[in-house]
Design a protein around this motif. Structure first.
Motif, mmCIF file in Angstrom:
data_model
loop_
_atom_site.group_PDB
_atom_site.id
_atom_site.type_symbol
_atom_site.label_atom_id
_atom_site.label_comp_id
_atom_site.label_asym_id
_atom_site.label_seq_id
_atom_site.Cartn_x
_atom_site.Cartn_y
_atom_site.Cartn_z
ATOM 1 N N LYS A 42 -95.372 62.911 -70.589
ATOM 2 C CA LYS A 42 -96.649 63.626 -70.429
ATOM 3 C C LYS A 42 -97.826 62.672 -70.638
ATOM 4 N N ALA A 43 -97.692 61.777 -71.619
ATOM 5 C CA ALA A 43 -98.785 60.826 -71.891
ATOM 6 C C ALA A 43 -98.982 59.902 -70.694
ATOM 7 N N PHE A 44 -97.890 59.443 -70.096
ATOM 8 C CA PHE A 44 -97.989 58.568 -68.919
ATOM 9 C C PHE A 44 -98.711 59.299 -67.788
ATOM 10 N N GLU A 45 -98.277 60.516 -67.534
ATOM 11 C CA GLU A 45 -98.857 61.261 -66.411
ATOM 12 C C GLU A 45 -100.335 61.547 -66.653
ATOM 13 N N GLN A 46 -100.679 61.788 -67.927
ATOM 14 C CA GLN A 46 -102.084 62.059 -68.238
ATOM 15 C C GLN A 46 -102.932 60.793 -68.084
ATOM 16 N N ILE A 47 -102.440 59.693 -68.597
ATOM 17 C CA ILE A 47 -103.228 58.454 -68.570
ATOM 18 C C ILE A 47 -103.313 57.892 -67.150
ATOM 19 N N PHE A 48 -102.190 57.898 -66.434
ATOM 20 C CA PHE A 48 -102.176 57.341 -65.085
ATOM 21 C C PHE A 48 -102.615 58.355 -64.031
ATOM 22 N N GLY A 49 -102.555 59.620 -64.394
ATOM 23 C CA GLY A 49 -102.893 60.651 -63.404
ATOM 24 C C GLY A 49 -101.924 60.647 -62.247
ATOM 25 N N ALA A 50 -100.692 60.244 -62.507
ATOM 26 C CA ALA A 50 -99.718 60.128 -61.418
ATOM 27 C C ALA A 50 -98.305 60.295 -61.948
ATOM 28 N N GLU A 51 -97.443 60.669 -61.030
ATOM 29 C CA GLU A 51 -96.009 60.765 -61.340
ATOM 30 C C GLU A 51 -95.280 59.604 -60.665
ATOM 31 N N PRO A 52 -94.064 59.307 -61.119
ATOM 32 C CA PRO A 52 -93.317 58.261 -60.404
ATOM 33 C C PRO A 52 -92.942 58.740 -59.004
ATOM 34 N N ASP A 53 -92.707 57.795 -58.109
ATOM 35 C CA ASP A 53 -92.246 58.158 -56.766
ATOM 36 C C ASP A 53 -90.800 58.606 -56.788
ATOM 37 N N ASN A 54 -90.007 57.929 -57.596
ATOM 38 C CA ASN A 54 -88.612 58.343 -57.756
ATOM 39 C C ASN A 54 -88.101 57.868 -59.118
ATOM 40 N N VAL A 55 -86.940 58.394 -59.476
ATOM 41 C CA VAL A 55 -86.382 58.109 -60.807
ATOM 42 C C VAL A 55 -84.890 57.828 -60.648
ATOM 43 N N LEU A 56 -84.458 56.693 -61.175
ATOM 44 C CA LEU A 56 -83.016 56.387 -61.178
ATOM 45 C C LEU A 56 -82.464 56.746 -62.546
ATOM 46 N N PHE A 57 -81.286 57.328 -62.547
ATOM 47 C CA PHE A 57 -80.637 57.629 -63.823
ATOM 48 C C PHE A 57 -79.212 57.084 -63.789
ATOM 49 N N PHE A 58 -78.936 56.129 -64.660
ATOM 50 C CA PHE A 58 -77.596 55.557 -64.747
ATOM 51 C C PHE A 58 -76.774 56.354 -65.739
ATOM 52 N N ASP A 59 -75.815 57.062 -65.197
ATOM 53 C CA ASP A 59 -74.991 57.977 -65.980
ATOM 54 C C ASP A 59 -73.726 57.239 -66.406
ATOM 55 N N CYS A 60 -73.570 57.062 -67.702
ATOM 56 C CA CYS A 60 -72.474 56.224 -68.195
ATOM 57 C C CYS A 60 -71.906 56.847 -69.469
ATOM 58 N N PRO A 61 -70.586 56.881 -69.641
ATOM 59 C CA PRO A 61 -70.011 57.471 -70.851
ATOM 60 C C PRO A 61 -70.365 56.649 -72.095
ATOM 61 N N GLU A 62 -70.462 57.342 -73.220
ATOM 62 C CA GLU A 62 -70.896 56.672 -74.456
ATOM 63 C C GLU A 62 -69.992 55.506 -74.832
ATOM 64 N N ASP A 63 -68.675 55.685 -74.715
ATOM 65 C CA ASP A 63 -67.791 54.597 -75.167
ATOM 66 C C ASP A 63 -68.001 53.326 -74.345
ATOM 67 N N GLU A 64 -68.287 53.488 -73.059
ATOM 68 C CA GLU A 64 -68.560 52.316 -72.200
ATOM 69 C C GLU A 64 -69.898 51.673 -72.604
ATOM 70 N N MET A 65 -70.887 52.493 -72.892
ATOM 71 C CA MET A 65 -72.204 51.947 -73.281
ATOM 72 C C MET A 65 -72.091 51.174 -74.592
ATOM 73 N N VAL A 66 -71.348 51.740 -75.546
ATOM 74 C CA VAL A 66 -71.188 51.085 -76.857
ATOM 75 C C VAL A 66 -70.500 49.733 -76.663
ATOM 76 N N LYS A 67 -69.440 49.743 -75.848
ATOM 77 C CA LYS A 67 -68.695 48.502 -75.596
ATOM 78 C C LYS A 67 -69.612 47.416 -75.009
ATOM 79 N N ARG A 68 -70.395 47.799 -74.034
ATOM 80 C CA ARG A 68 -71.278 46.818 -73.375
ATOM 81 C C ARG A 68 -72.331 46.281 -74.339
#
Ligand SMILES: Nc1ncnc2c1ncn2[C@@H]1O[C@H](COP(=O)(O)OP(=O)(O)OP(=O)(O)O)[C@@H](O)[C@H]1O
Ligand SMILES: O=c1ccn([C@@H]2O[C@H](COP(=O)(O)O)[C@@H](O)[C@H]2O)c(=O)[nH]1
Ligand SMILES: [Mg+2]
Length: 244
Positions: A143-169
């Motif tokens: 919300k703070a970003f959108e208020q300060i920039f007056g804009a939304e991102p064009d797109n959003v990437l979300f990397f979906d990864c299981p917790e055990d893999e993230m911890v290992k990495r």
């Protein structure tokens, strides 16, 4: 294959935003040397509106790794919010100690501070395509970003990864980060679920989210990422405003 082909939005910063005028530093200069009636030679400055991609995912999900490949292939400027905060710590700035303690605890630095760092980088860049990696971390950040920039991102990437893999990495990363230890990782994962996932869901509902399976080799994952950007015509990112 993506079912939805995203369209290029003509993102323009709010007119009362502090960044608005500076946003138009994302510009390219075009000199028209052909004859124009009554003027021997006219130079127009056309501005490109910033194209902003938020890159989200849990700790160790591969955001930074994939951002490097997007930079190579599509010429984005990569702004990792975590890197900007670590740079503040290293520069012994007034906020350095507070940032360090926050990172050690896996908590989130106040929105205004992180946004100020991101904004400074964007304003001093000649580029207009930005990957903002690891931000927004919470609904408050968003919300703070959108208020300060007056804009939304064009797109959003979300990397979906299981917790055990993230911890290992993360435990194998070996970059000397103060938060790459099992105690802090557990805290970061809790913060991710409680505060970052609502942001992911917000953009899912807005139709801006590209969910990427974060398991596999770097190249296998990038195969899902590439089409997200190859469908955009970045050359259409022009402001309608003629500045001079
Ligand atoms: N697909 C992959 N398979 C195995 N290891 C990977 C993969 N992608 C990245 N890594 C490694 O996992 C570690 C974490 O990756 P990276 O730094 O890109 O994650 P991140 O999402 O930016 O994490 P953080 O949020 O903690 O900054 C790095 O050591 C990286 O080399
Ligand atoms: O917007 C942000 C981004 C990061 N932080 C803090 O930094 C660490 C590390 O971030 P990475 O993205 O993993 O490099 C994160 O755990 C937070 O403590 C932040 O506060 N706000
Ligand atoms: Mg990272």
């Amino acid at each position: 294959m993506w079912r939805r082909v995203a369209s290029v939005s003509h993102l323009t910063f709010a007119h009362n935003s502090t960044v608005n005028k500076n946003a138009c530093t994302f510009k390219c200069w075009e000199a028209f040397t052909t004859e124009i009636p009554r003027k021997e030679k006219t130079t127009y400055q056309t501005a490109k509106t910033p194209f902003i991609t938020f890159v989200l995912g849990g700790p160790g999900s591969g955001k930074g790794t994939q951002c490097m490949k997007i930079v190579e292939n599509f010429g984005f400027t990569h702004l990792s919010a975590g890197d900007l905060l670590r740079r503040e710590i290293a520069s012994n700035s007034a906020d350095g100690i507070m940032i360090l303690n926050t990172i050690k605890e896996g908590k989130i630095v106040p929105s205004e501070l992180t946004i100020k760092l991101i904004q400074k980088e964007m304003e001093s860049s000649d580029n207009y395509k930005f990957l903002i990696d690891g931000f927004p971390r919470s609904e408050d950040n968003r919300k703070a970003f959108e208020q300060i920039f007056g804009a939304e991102p064009d797109n959003v990437l979300f990397f979906d990864c299981p917790e055990d893999e993230m911890v290992k990495r993360v435990l194998n990363r070996n970059q000397g980060r103060v938060d790459d230890n099992i105690d802090t990782i557990k805290k970061r994962l809790k913060v991710f679920t409680a505060l970052n996932l609502p942001v992911v869901n917000y953009y899912l509902e807005k139709g801006k989210l590209y969910k990427i399976n974060g398991v596999g080799t770097v190249d296998e994952i990038y195969k899902q990422v590439h089409p997200v950007f190859s469908t955009f015509n970045f050359e259409n990112q022009f402001c309608s405003e003629v500045l001079c």
